[in-house]
Design a protein around this motif. Sequence first.
Motif, PDB file in Angstrom:
ATOM      1  N   THR A 224       0.846  -1.184   0.000  1.00  0.00           N
ATOM      2  CA  THR A 224       0.000   0.000   0.000  1.00  0.00           C
ATOM      3  C   THR A 224       0.884   1.238   0.000  1.00  0.00           C
ATOM      4  OG1 THR A 224      -1.910   1.045   1.029  1.00  0.00           O
ATOM      5  CG2 THR A 224      -0.224   0.255   2.513  1.00  0.00           C
ATOM      6  N   ASP A 225       0.346   2.312  -0.442  1.00  0.00           N
ATOM      7  CA  ASP A 225       1.072   3.567  -0.405  1.00  0.00           C
ATOM      8  C   ASP A 225       1.235   3.961   1.067  1.00  0.00           C
ATOM      9  OD1 ASP A 225       0.386   6.871  -0.534  1.00  0.00           O
ATOM     10  OD2 ASP A 225       2.034   6.080  -1.755  1.00  0.00           O
ATOM     11  N   GLN A 226       2.465   4.120   1.498  1.00  0.00           N
ATOM     12  CA  GLN A 226       2.731   4.383   2.911  1.00  0.00           C
ATOM     13  C   GLN A 226       2.079   5.680   3.380  1.00  0.00           C
ATOM     14  OE1 GLN A 226       4.193   2.077   4.909  1.00  0.00           O
ATOM     15  NE2 GLN A 226       3.550   3.389   6.595  1.00  0.00           N
ATOM     16  N   GLU A 227       1.968   6.665   2.508  1.00  0.00           N
ATOM     17  CA  GLU A 227       1.314   7.915   2.904  1.00  0.00           C
ATOM     18  C   GLU A 227      -0.149   7.692   3.249  1.00  0.00           C
ATOM     19  OE1 GLU A 227       1.895  11.116   0.147  1.00  0.00           O
ATOM     20  OE2 GLU A 227       4.075  10.886   0.200  1.00  0.00           O
ATOM     21  N   ARG A 228      -0.835   6.840   2.485  1.00  0.00           N
ATOM     22  CA  ARG A 228      -2.246   6.552   2.793  1.00  0.00           C
ATOM     23  C   ARG A 228      -2.357   5.811   4.117  1.00  0.00           C
ATOM     24  NH1 ARG A 228      -2.431   5.089  -2.662  1.00  0.00           N
ATOM     25  NH2 ARG A 228      -2.818   2.918  -2.157  1.00  0.00           N
ATOM     26  N   LEU A 229      -1.457   4.878   4.349  1.00  0.00           N
ATOM     27  CA  LEU A 229      -1.489   4.142   5.612  1.00  0.00           C
ATOM     28  C   LEU A 229      -1.152   5.069   6.782  1.00  0.00           C
ATOM     29  CD1 LEU A 229      -2.063   1.319   6.651  1.00  0.00           C
ATOM     30  CD2 LEU A 229       0.377   0.853   6.516  1.00  0.00           C
ATOM     31  N   ASP A 230      -0.170   5.944   6.590  1.00  0.00           N
ATOM     32  CA  ASP A 230       0.157   6.920   7.634  1.00  0.00           C
ATOM     33  C   ASP A 230      -1.048   7.805   7.939  1.00  0.00           C
ATOM     34  OD1 ASP A 230       2.735   5.944   7.887  1.00  0.00           O
ATOM     35  OD2 ASP A 230       3.648   7.566   6.723  1.00  0.00           O
ATOM     36  N   ARG A 231      -1.777   8.208   6.901  1.00  0.00           N
ATOM     37  CA  ARG A 231      -2.977   9.037   7.097  1.00  0.00           C
ATOM     38  C   ARG A 231      -4.021   8.273   7.905  1.00  0.00           C
ATOM     39  NH1 ARG A 231      -5.356  13.245   8.658  1.00  0.00           N
ATOM     40  NH2 ARG A 231      -7.323  13.702   7.648  1.00  0.00           N
ATOM     41  N   PHE A 232      -4.189   6.996   7.617  1.00  0.00           N
ATOM     42  CA  PHE A 232      -5.119   6.164   8.388  1.00  0.00           C
ATOM     43  C   PHE A 232      -4.740   6.176   9.862  1.00  0.00           C
ATOM     44  CE2 PHE A 232      -5.971   2.160  10.496  1.00  0.00           C
ATOM     45  CZ  PHE A 232      -7.341   2.067  10.370  1.00  0.00           C
TER      46      PHE A 232
ATOM     47  N   GLN B 289     -14.702   9.787  10.577  1.00  0.00           N
ATOM     48  CA  GLN B 289     -13.636  10.182   9.667  1.00  0.00           C
ATOM     49  C   GLN B 289     -12.818   8.971   9.240  1.00  0.00           C
ATOM     50  OE1 GLN B 289     -11.421  13.215  11.748  1.00  0.00           O
ATOM     51  NE2 GLN B 289     -12.779  14.831  11.064  1.00  0.00           N
ATOM     52  N   VAL B 290     -12.544   8.076  10.174  1.00  0.00           N
ATOM     53  CA  VAL B 290     -11.795   6.861   9.834  1.00  0.00           C
ATOM     54  C   VAL B 290     -12.619   6.000   8.889  1.00  0.00           C
ATOM     55  CG1 VAL B 290     -10.783   4.722  10.749  1.00  0.00           C
ATOM     56  CG2 VAL B 290     -10.441   6.897  11.964  1.00  0.00           C
TER      57      VAL B 290
ATOM     58  N   ALA C 180     -13.666   3.916   3.381  1.00  0.00           N
ATOM     59  CA  ALA C 180     -14.582   3.824   2.229  1.00  0.00           C
ATOM     60  C   ALA C 180     -13.986   4.471   0.980  1.00  0.00           C
ATOM     61  CB  ALA C 180     -15.919   4.479   2.573  1.00  0.00           C
ATOM     62  N   GLU C 181     -13.174   5.505   1.167  1.00  0.00           N
ATOM     63  CA  GLU C 181     -12.550   6.194   0.033  1.00  0.00           C
ATOM     64  C   GLU C 181     -11.378   5.414  -0.569  1.00  0.00           C
ATOM     65  OE1 GLU C 181     -11.369   9.947   1.676  1.00  0.00           O
ATOM     66  OE2 GLU C 181     -13.438  10.558   2.046  1.00  0.00           O
ATOM     67  N   HIS C 182     -10.918   4.379   0.127  1.00  0.00           N
ATOM     68  CA  HIS C 182      -9.746   3.618  -0.330  1.00  0.00           C
ATOM     69  C   HIS C 182     -10.031   2.114  -0.361  1.00  0.00           C
ATOM     70  CE1 HIS C 182      -8.180   7.488   1.086  1.00  0.00           C
ATOM     71  NE2 HIS C 182      -7.366   7.361   0.041  1.00  0.00           N
ATOM     72  N   PRO C 183     -11.029   1.688  -1.150  1.00  0.00           N
ATOM     73  CA  PRO C 183     -11.380   0.260  -1.170  1.00  0.00           C
ATOM     74  C   PRO C 183     -10.246  -0.635  -1.664  1.00  0.00           C
ATOM     75  CG  PRO C 183     -12.483   1.428  -2.950  1.00  0.00           C
ATOM     76  CD  PRO C 183     -11.836   2.473  -2.082  1.00  0.00           C
ATOM     77  N   GLY C 184      -9.368  -0.118  -2.482  1.00  0.00           N
ATOM     78  CA  GLY C 184      -8.248  -0.913  -2.971  1.00  0.00           C
ATOM     79  C   GLY C 184      -7.208  -1.235  -1.910  1.00  0.00           C
ATOM     80  N   ASP C 185      -7.277  -0.523  -0.794  1.00  0.00           N
ATOM     81  CA  ASP C 185      -6.340  -0.750   0.314  1.00  0.00           C
ATOM     82  C   ASP C 185      -6.919  -1.658   1.388  1.00  0.00           C
ATOM     83  OD1 ASP C 185      -4.466   0.882  -0.900  1.00  0.00           O
ATOM     84  OD2 ASP C 185      -5.034   2.664   0.252  1.00  0.00           O
ATOM     85  N   ARG C 186      -8.031  -2.293   1.098  1.00  0.00           N
ATOM     86  CA  ARG C 186      -8.702  -3.095   2.126  1.00  0.00           C
ATOM     87  C   ARG C 186      -7.786  -4.105   2.814  1.00  0.00           C
ATOM     88  NH1 ARG C 186     -14.577  -6.055   2.077  1.00  0.00           N
ATOM     89  NH2 ARG C 186     -14.140  -7.549   3.743  1.00  0.00           N
TER      90      ARG C 186
ATOM     91  N   LEU D  79     -18.331  -2.274   8.992  1.00  0.00           N
ATOM     92  CA  LEU D  79     -17.731  -2.890   7.804  1.00  0.00           C
ATOM     93  C   LEU D  79     -17.969  -4.403   7.706  1.00  0.00           C
ATOM     94  CD1 LEU D  79     -14.322  -1.003   7.976  1.00  0.00           C
ATOM     95  CD2 LEU D  79     -16.176  -0.587   6.335  1.00  0.00           C
ATOM     96  N   GLN D  80     -18.011  -5.063   8.860  1.00  0.00           N
ATOM     97  CA  GLN D  80     -18.211  -6.519   8.896  1.00  0.00           C
ATOM     98  C   GLN D  80     -17.179  -7.254   8.032  1.00  0.00           C
ATOM     99  OE1 GLN D  80     -20.584  -8.352  10.845  1.00  0.00           O
ATOM    100  NE2 GLN D  80     -20.614  -6.362  11.843  1.00  0.00           N
ATOM    101  N   TRP D  81     -15.912  -6.939   8.187  1.00  0.00           N
ATOM    102  CA  TRP D  81     -14.862  -7.579   7.402  1.00  0.00           C
ATOM    103  C   TRP D  81     -14.531  -8.954   7.970  1.00  0.00           C
ATOM    104  CZ3 TRP D  81     -10.777  -3.180   6.364  1.00  0.00           C
ATOM    105  CH2 TRP D  81     -11.313  -2.292   5.421  1.00  0.00           C
TER     106      TRP D  81
END
Length: 137
Positions: A13-21, A46-47, A52-58, A87-89
Motif C-alpha cells: 500500500t502507499d505508505q502515505e495513505r497508511l500513515d494518514r489512516f 472520519q476513519v 470507504a474512500e480507499h477500497p483498494g487498500d482493504r 464494515l463486517q470484514w
Amino acid sequence: MAFMTSRVRVMGTDQERLDRFFDLALNAKRADDELRTEFSDAEYEQVLDYVAEHPGDRPQLAEAFVAIAYDPSLGPIDLVEYCMYALQWPEVRGRFIDRLEGEPSERARSALRRLLKAFEPDWPHAEIYRRFSKCKQ
C-alpha cells in the motif's frame, strides 16, 4: 508486516495513505482521551469515511485494524469495534478468532471476545453511537 516504533508498515500500500489512516486513528484516540465520559463518533466517522474512500487498500487496512486491536497506542480499541460493526470484514474477524483460539491469557481472551461482539447484529455498544442508534429507530 513489519513494525516500526510508532507506526505500522504494511507492504503493498502507499505508505502515505497508511500513515494518514493511523493519523486519523490517533486523532480518534485523543478525542476519546479528552471526552472520557461521553462518546463522540465524529472522529470514528472520519476513519470509516477514509476506509470507504480507499477500497483498494482493504487488505492493508484490515491489517492496520488488527494492529490497533493488538496495540492500543496506535488507536482506540473502540474504533476497531465501531468500524468492524459497520464494515463486517470477515478477514479481521477471522484474525481475532485465530488469536482467541491460541491465546493463553484470560485477559487477552476477554478483550478478543469483546472485539468479536462488534461483528454481531446486536452489538451492545452500538446504541452509544449516533450512526448506529439512528439505524435502530
